[in-house]
Structures are given as C-alpha cells and as structure tokens.
Design a protein around this motif. Sequence first.
Motif, PDB file in Angstrom:
ATOM      1  N   GLN A   1      -9.214   0.476  -6.885  1.00 27.71           N
ATOM      2  CA  GLN A   1     -10.146  -0.562  -8.295  1.00 27.71           C
ATOM      3  C   GLN A   1      -9.080  -0.577  -8.515  1.00 27.71           C
ATOM      4  OE1 GLN A   1     -13.214   1.971 -10.137  1.00 27.71           O
ATOM      5  NE2 GLN A   1     -14.953   0.957  -8.916  1.00 27.71           N
ATOM      6  N   ALA A   2      -8.893  -2.547  -9.192  1.00 25.09           N
ATOM      7  CA  ALA A   2      -8.011  -2.529  -9.868  1.00 25.09           C
ATOM      8  C   ALA A   2      -7.000  -1.622 -11.097  1.00 25.09           C
ATOM      9  CB  ALA A   2      -8.471  -3.748 -10.213  1.00 25.09           C
ATOM     10  N   GLY A   3      -6.509  -1.311 -11.304  1.00 30.10           N
ATOM     11  CA  GLY A   3      -5.319  -0.334 -12.284  1.00 30.10           C
ATOM     12  C   GLY A   3      -5.419   0.522 -11.374  1.00 30.10           C
ATOM     13  N   GLY A   4      -6.317   0.679 -10.610  1.00 27.06           N
ATOM     14  CA  GLY A   4      -5.611   2.633  -9.739  1.00 27.06           C
ATOM     15  C   GLY A   4      -4.174   2.861  -9.724  1.00 27.06           C
ATOM     16  N   SER A   5      -3.814   4.081  -8.578  1.00 24.58           N
ATOM     17  CA  SER A   5      -2.530   4.051  -8.163  1.00 24.58           C
ATOM     18  C   SER A   5      -2.732   4.522  -6.853  1.00 24.58           C
ATOM     19  CB  SER A   5      -1.603   5.059  -9.322  1.00 24.58           C
ATOM     20  OG  SER A   5      -1.618   4.749 -10.561  1.00 24.58           O
ATOM     21  N   LEU A   6      -1.731   4.214  -6.085  1.00 29.99           N
ATOM     22  CA  LEU A   6      -1.347   4.745  -5.066  1.00 29.99           C
ATOM     23  C   LEU A   6      -0.664   4.997  -4.192  1.00 29.99           C
ATOM     24  CD1 LEU A   6      -4.023   2.701  -2.304  1.00 29.99           C
ATOM     25  CD2 LEU A   6      -3.748   4.650  -3.224  1.00 29.99           C
ATOM     26  N   ARG A   7      -0.033   6.485  -3.686  1.00 25.86           N
ATOM     27  CA  ARG A   7       1.797   6.787  -3.266  1.00 25.86           C
ATOM     28  C   ARG A   7       1.577   6.452  -2.343  1.00 25.86           C
ATOM     29  NH1 ARG A   7       6.217  11.865  -4.376  1.00 25.86           N
ATOM     30  NH2 ARG A   7       4.188  12.586  -2.591  1.00 25.86           N
ATOM     31  N   LEU A   8       2.042   5.619  -1.344  1.00 27.93           N
ATOM     32  CA  LEU A   8       2.916   5.457   0.179  1.00 27.93           C
ATOM     33  C   LEU A   8       3.650   6.545   0.120  1.00 27.93           C
ATOM     34  CD1 LEU A   8       2.376   1.846   0.357  1.00 27.93           C
ATOM     35  CD2 LEU A   8       1.244   3.561   0.480  1.00 27.93           C
ATOM     36  N   SER A   9       4.131   6.911   1.342  1.00 22.96           N
ATOM     37  CA  SER A   9       5.072   7.562   2.129  1.00 22.96           C
ATOM     38  C   SER A   9       5.624   6.813   3.215  1.00 22.96           C
ATOM     39  CB  SER A   9       4.531   9.260   2.456  1.00 22.96           C
ATOM     40  OG  SER A   9       4.431   9.331   1.187  1.00 22.96           O
ATOM     41  N   CYS A  10       7.187   7.044   3.526  1.00 27.97           N
ATOM     42  CA  CYS A  10       7.214   6.833   5.262  1.00 27.97           C
ATOM     43  C   CYS A  10       8.073   8.119   5.567  1.00 27.97           C
ATOM     44  CB  CYS A  10       8.325   5.419   5.137  1.00 27.97           C
ATOM     45  SG  CYS A  10       9.240   5.215   5.520  1.00 27.97           S
ATOM     46  N   ALA A  11       7.458   8.297   6.387  1.00 24.31           N
ATOM     47  CA  ALA A  11       8.318   9.562   7.094  1.00 24.31           C
ATOM     48  C   ALA A  11       9.366   8.902   8.239  1.00 24.31           C
ATOM     49  CB  ALA A  11       7.481  10.329   7.451  1.00 24.31           C
ATOM     50  N   ALA A  12      10.503   9.255   7.907  1.00 22.58           N
ATOM     51  CA  ALA A  12      11.485   9.405   9.658  1.00 22.58           C
ATOM     52  C   ALA A  12      11.558  10.060  10.529  1.00 22.58           C
ATOM     53  CB  ALA A  12      12.572   8.759   8.849  1.00 22.58           C
TER      54      ALA A  12
ATOM     55  N   PRO B   1      -5.257  -6.815  -7.597  1.00 24.96           N
ATOM     56  CA  PRO B   1      -6.311  -6.829  -6.447  1.00 24.96           C
ATOM     57  C   PRO B   1      -5.089  -8.007  -5.716  1.00 24.96           C
ATOM     58  CG  PRO B   1      -8.079  -7.536  -8.071  1.00 24.96           C
ATOM     59  CD  PRO B   1      -6.808  -6.765  -9.440  1.00 24.96           C
ATOM     60  N   GLU B   2      -3.821  -8.870  -5.958  1.00 24.62           N
ATOM     61  CA  GLU B   2      -3.026  -9.325  -5.647  1.00 24.62           C
ATOM     62  C   GLU B   2      -1.826  -8.452  -5.376  1.00 24.62           C
ATOM     63  OE1 GLU B   2      -4.535 -10.053  -8.900  1.00 24.62           O
ATOM     64  OE2 GLU B   2      -2.276 -10.059  -9.576  1.00 24.62           O
ATOM     65  N   ASP B   3      -2.142  -7.470  -4.949  1.00 25.79           N
ATOM     66  CA  ASP B   3      -1.657  -5.915  -4.584  1.00 25.79           C
ATOM     67  C   ASP B   3      -1.671  -5.408  -2.722  1.00 25.79           C
ATOM     68  OD1 ASP B   3      -0.890  -4.699  -7.180  1.00 25.79           O
ATOM     69  OD2 ASP B   3       0.522  -5.717  -6.645  1.00 25.79           O
ATOM     70  N   THR B   4      -3.180  -6.172  -2.773  1.00 24.06           N
ATOM     71  CA  THR B   4      -3.462  -6.582  -1.339  1.00 24.06           C
ATOM     72  C   THR B   4      -3.331  -6.502  -0.259  1.00 24.06           C
ATOM     73  OG1 THR B   4      -6.270  -6.005  -2.378  1.00 24.06           O
ATOM     74  CG2 THR B   4      -5.570  -6.137  -0.415  1.00 24.06           C
ATOM     75  N   ALA B   5      -2.928  -5.824   0.449  1.00 18.71           N
ATOM     76  CA  ALA B   5      -1.884  -5.669   1.660  1.00 18.71           C
ATOM     77  C   ALA B   5      -1.717  -4.944   3.057  1.00 18.71           C
ATOM     78  CB  ALA B   5      -0.414  -6.639   1.293  1.00 18.71           C
ATOM     79  N   VAL B   6      -1.208  -5.213   3.807  1.00 19.71           N
ATOM     80  CA  VAL B   6      -0.444  -4.221   4.683  1.00 19.71           C
ATOM     81  C   VAL B   6       0.897  -4.023   4.305  1.00 19.71           C
ATOM     82  CG1 VAL B   6      -0.065  -3.147   7.141  1.00 19.71           C
ATOM     83  CG2 VAL B   6      -1.912  -4.900   7.117  1.00 19.71           C
TER      84      VAL B   6
END
Length: 130
Positions: free
Chosen positions: A13-24, A88-93
């Motif tokens: 939801q808007a206002g929430g958080s996520l942490r993306l990881s990129c493993a090499a 919402p505008e952060d929605t993307a791949v």
Amino acid sequence: QVQLVESGGGLVQAGGSLRLSCAASGRTLSTYFMGWFRQAPGKEREFAAAVSWNGGNTYYQDSVKGRFTISRDNTKNTVYLQMNSLKPEDTAVYYCAAGPAGLGASGTYRVTEARQYDYWGQGTQVTVSS
C-alpha cells in the motif's frame, strides 16, 4: 560474466516499504558499479539509484531522494534497494544492473544512462496501491 537475480518485489500500500535484493553470481560484485533502474507500463526504463563499487558514493533520481536507499554488501555479493514511503507512481518492474567499476568517475550523468551498464537482471515487479 556476472549473473544478477532480483528479489523482494511485491504488492504494497502507499506509504509502505519494500527492500529489493540483487544477488550476483559468476564474478565478485566488488568489481562492478551497480545500479537500479525501473520501467513502468508504457514508459521507458529510467534510472532510480546507483552505488560505487565500494559503497562510498551513491546516486539517486530526484523523485526517490529521501525515500530510497541503495547499499551493497560485497561479502554477500548482494546489492539492496530499501524503498520507504512508497507511492503509486513507484509502480514498475525494477532491474538491477552492473557496470564497470570506474563508471562513477566518468561523471554523475553517465551513471544514470542504462547503456553504460553491461549486465542486467530479469527484474522484479513492485506494485504500490493507493
């Protein structure tokens, strides 16, 4: 070559958080300048954030400054993107990308150019609901 795999995307939801990881894998991540890009439906891929090979310098698109934090742990061969106060505008791949270690020394503008990066992950979907 280096192989990159992103994870951590999802629906929030808007206002929430996520942490993306990129493993090499394939090569040690410390030899690369790392970036996160994103692509929304119907739009071009755009720069979000980047970090120098040793984590000493970070770069952000203006729209994410103060909300997103890029970091890396070379001992774990992983790069992170902490995303807070999501909109919402952060929605993307979201894609992580690896470029030459000296990319940051070429000027700030070049780190925002997708064509400067040599290796890309498959992307992870981030959807922010209003």
